[in-house]
Design an enzyme around this catalytic site. Structure first.
Site, PDB file in Angstrom:
ATOM      1  N   ASN A  63      -2.701  -1.565   2.883  1.00 15.00           N
ATOM      2  CA  ASN A  63      -2.613  -0.878   1.600  1.00 15.00           C
ATOM      3  C   ASN A  63      -2.367   0.595   1.883  1.00 15.00           C
ATOM      4  OD1 ASN A  63      -3.345  -2.943  -0.583  1.00 15.00           O
ATOM      5  ND2 ASN A  63      -4.905  -3.254   1.010  1.00 15.00           N
ATOM      6  N   GLU A  64      -1.100   0.935   1.850  1.00 12.42           N
ATOM      7  CA  GLU A  64      -0.698   2.291   2.213  1.00 12.42           C
ATOM      8  C   GLU A  64      -1.026   3.264   1.079  1.00 12.42           C
ATOM      9  OE1 GLU A  64      -0.284   2.336   5.165  1.00 12.42           O
ATOM     10  OE2 GLU A  64       1.610   1.598   5.955  1.00 12.42           O
TER      11      GLU A  64
END
Ligand code: F6R
Length: 643
Positions: free
Chosen positions: A166-167
């Site tokens: 989850n950037e």
């Protein structure tokens, strides 16, 4: 049942921290503690006939935890028969059997070594066609829910604050999906794939919401390079730009850190802001330098108001006047600066970092890779030689995995052509070089090098190190190539350091009987070669410390290419003139295989000589800002006391 009531669940009392955070001084104890918590959950649920649903992470951080779980399975009867595993993420569009796939990672690091039922181990698919991705992700979510949700989720943290993949920018409600990997993530993964361009651009990851539904979450972070992001996640505001900060909203999360990853937390960096402090020389120096840096003032210009308004009134109260405190710390900093790293002959050395006697010292510089000596302490190295000390350099590893294939090809071809030209026939040499050349012609990305190619790459680096020594003026007899066996795997993953490594290092020290040892004290990456090399030196010194010659030996630690010691820790600062900086640059240039886009470039696109110069200039600049003399550059050292 409250999941995760193990040793990690203590009450958190630290100001500024919005997530329960525990710090361990040893990576080993840290990993064992987390493994024990996982094992407790598994056994507890097993005793009730229930399955445990684990969310698992990959990367360098969890490896020791998995090792400990395997040990518990082998030695303590911990069974994984009732365990269901969901991995956080997987690279997209990578052959499932590629050595970098998380499938392979999980098999190698856990699944192949325990009695887990492989039909209950789920990892997002890597080879699924784009049209089917959405369905696949929904099915992944449903499967987790069908097993009753995650009991325990293990997380690492990316340097950009990602959890899973989850950037930054990921929404709190995000679920399992295909995501584009960001620059930092791809740079950090580059070494596993050979170059950054080989790193997949996309991955499938559990979403933030998927993770947040876990009953218990433990995020592990180790090493200096995680310190800044950990601070932001634990102490900063909740923001999509640091997805790990979402964990502030989870009611059963613990961050488990080693000392290095915890270094930027307020309770460590400025403990006087969170708690009463026992003021000693070290903490006083830390507080005063920190105050001066924060206020951008020279130390001697700090006022009583500055102390009072910044939480340091109780420190000030220990002194009659603010000036006494300022001058005390100023003098300490002043005394760290010396142009005589091997000691100044005939001088009063009461307040100098090094003793004057013996005038000519035997010096042993340990360099983990063949270029760390010149990159990290080139100016000091040169001074020691110029000032007439007997300087030895011991290169601990061959550094062979950091040589690019085309560089090796060029050298191999040169030797091959040279031999042919002069009809030099050595069947052994011929075999090595033709085998390596053949292998290189068809080598796939990320594939492990064969022995003969590693040999050539090692030779290239050996030649470069010798060239630097010649340039600095070290006698050929004083160059030692230790080729420590722990390093020789041909991959980034190394063997554990062992008896043979300790013996080689100890023999080297014993044969030289140095008055000074310099070693890379770089702890930026706890799994990295520098740390292992340092552990090897520490162990060797512990074994030798009762010898007479060791009583007259001092150990100085320098930092690697990436970071500098905090200024309050520096015990010796060696200044460099502009000419000396330039000379050091030319010394670094001897390492041609490490120039112009190296194998392990990382996220920092500067070349090693640029990193070294920037850092040495910053150190000098910091001293100057604090009110000390202005130098072009400085190299810094911390003493390690082994007695
Ligand atoms: C791994 C994952 C990532 C890593 C993170 C830290 O499955 O999802 O979030 O946990 O990138 O990686 P290391 O531990 O290698 O620094």
């Amino acid at each position: 049942m409250v999941i995760g009531n193990g040793m990690l669940n203590q009450t958190n009392t630290f100001l500024f921290e919005k997530i329960h955070t525990v710090i361990y001084s040893s990576a080993e104890i840290l990993s064992k503690t987390i493994a024990a918590e996982i094992a407790d959950i598994i056994t507890e649920k097993q005793s009730r006939g229930e399955k445990t649903v684990l969310g698992l992470a990959t990367g360098s951080t969890p490896k020791e935890i998995y090792k400990e779980l395997i040990r518990m399975y082998r030695e303590e009867g911990l069974s994984f028969k009732n365990v269901v595993c969901f991995n956080l993420d997987e690279y997209y569009a990578l052959p499932a059997n590629a050595c970098q796939s998380y499938r392979q990672y999980m098999k190698e690091n856990l699944f192949n070594h325990v009695d887990v039922d492989m039909s209950l181990c789920f990892i997002p698919a890597t080879d699924i066609i784009q049209q089917d991705v959405k369905k696949h992700c929904e099915a992944y979510e449903e499967k987790i829910a069908a097993f009753g949700g995650l009991d325990f989720q293990l997380l690492g943290i990316g340097r950009n604050g990602h959890i899973g993949f989850n950037e930054p920018g990921s929404h709190i409600n995000s679920v399992t999906r295909l995501i584009t990997l960001d620059f930092t993530t791809r740079s950090d993964a580059a070494c596993e794939f050979g170059t950054k361009s080989n790193v997949p651009r996309k991955a499938i990851t559990m979403g933030v919401a998927t993770i947040m539904k876990a009953k218990r979450i433990v995020l592990v972070a180790m090493g200096e390079r995680k310190a800044e992001i950990v601070k932001k996640a634990v102490e900063g505001p909740v923001t999509e730009f640091i997805p790990a900060s979402y964990l502030q909203g989870h009611n059963n999360t613990t961050f488990v850190l080693d000392n290095s990853a915890a270094a930027a937390l307020t309770r460590i960096k400025t403990p006087w802001l969170t708690d009463d402090v026992n003021w000693d020389v070290k903490t006083i120096k830390k507080a005063v330098t920190h105050l001066a840096i924060t206020l951008n003032k020279p130390i001697l210009k700090l006022t009583a108001n500055d102390y009072n308004e910044n939480g340091l009134s109780d420190l000030l109260a220990l002194y009659k006047q603010v000036h006494d405190l300022n001058i005390d710390v100023f003098n300490q900093l002043q005394q760290t600066i010396t142009g005589w790293p091997g000691g100044k002959p005939g001088a009063d050395d009461t307040n100098r970092p090094e003793r004057a006697w013996p005038e000519k010292k035997r010096v042993l510089i340990f360099s983990p890779h063949p270029d760390d000596d010149i990159i990290s302490m080139g100016g000091t190295f040169q001074r020691l030689v110029d000032q007439g000390h007997e300087v030895h350099v011991a290169y601990q590893t061959s550094g062979n995995i950091a040589v690019a294939d085309d560089e090796a090809f060029r050298f191999a071809e040169f030797v091959y052509d040279f031999n042919n030209q002069f009809a030099i026939k050595s069947p052994e040499a011929e075999n090595i070089f033709s085998e390596a050349l053949e292998f290189l012609k068809t080598k796939e990305n990320g594939k492990k090098d064969i022995q003969s190619l590693r040999y050539i790459k090692g030779l290239i680096r050996k030649g470069e190190a010798k060239s630097t020594c010649r340039f600095v003026g070290v006698h050929t007899d004083n160059i030692h190539f230790l080729n420590l066996p722990f390093y020789e795997t041909g991959t980034i993953e190394k063997k554990p350091i062992g008896e043979e490594d300790y013996r080689i290092i100890a023999n080297c020290i014993e044969s030289i009987k140095p008055h000074q040892i310099y070693a890379a004290g770089d702890l930026a990456d706890p799994h990295g070669t520098h740390k292992v090399c340092l552990d090897g030196i520490f162990e060797a010194i512990h074994r030798l410390k009762y010898n007479d010659f060791m009583k007259d030996c001092r150990v100085w630690l320098y930092k690697g290419a990436w970071a500098e010691w905090d200024i309050d820790l520096i015990e010796m600062a060696v200044p460099m003139s502009p000419d000396q900086v330039l000379k050091k640059r030319y010394g670094i240039f001897k390492h041609q295989s490490q120039k112009d886009g190296v194998v392990f470039q990382g996220a920092d696109s500067r070349e090693f000589w640029q990193r070294a110069e920037d850092r040495n200039r910053e150190t000098a600049c910091l001293y100057n800002k604090l009110g000390l003399a202005e130098y072009e550059a400085m190299e810094a050292f911390v003493r390690w006391h082994f007695a």
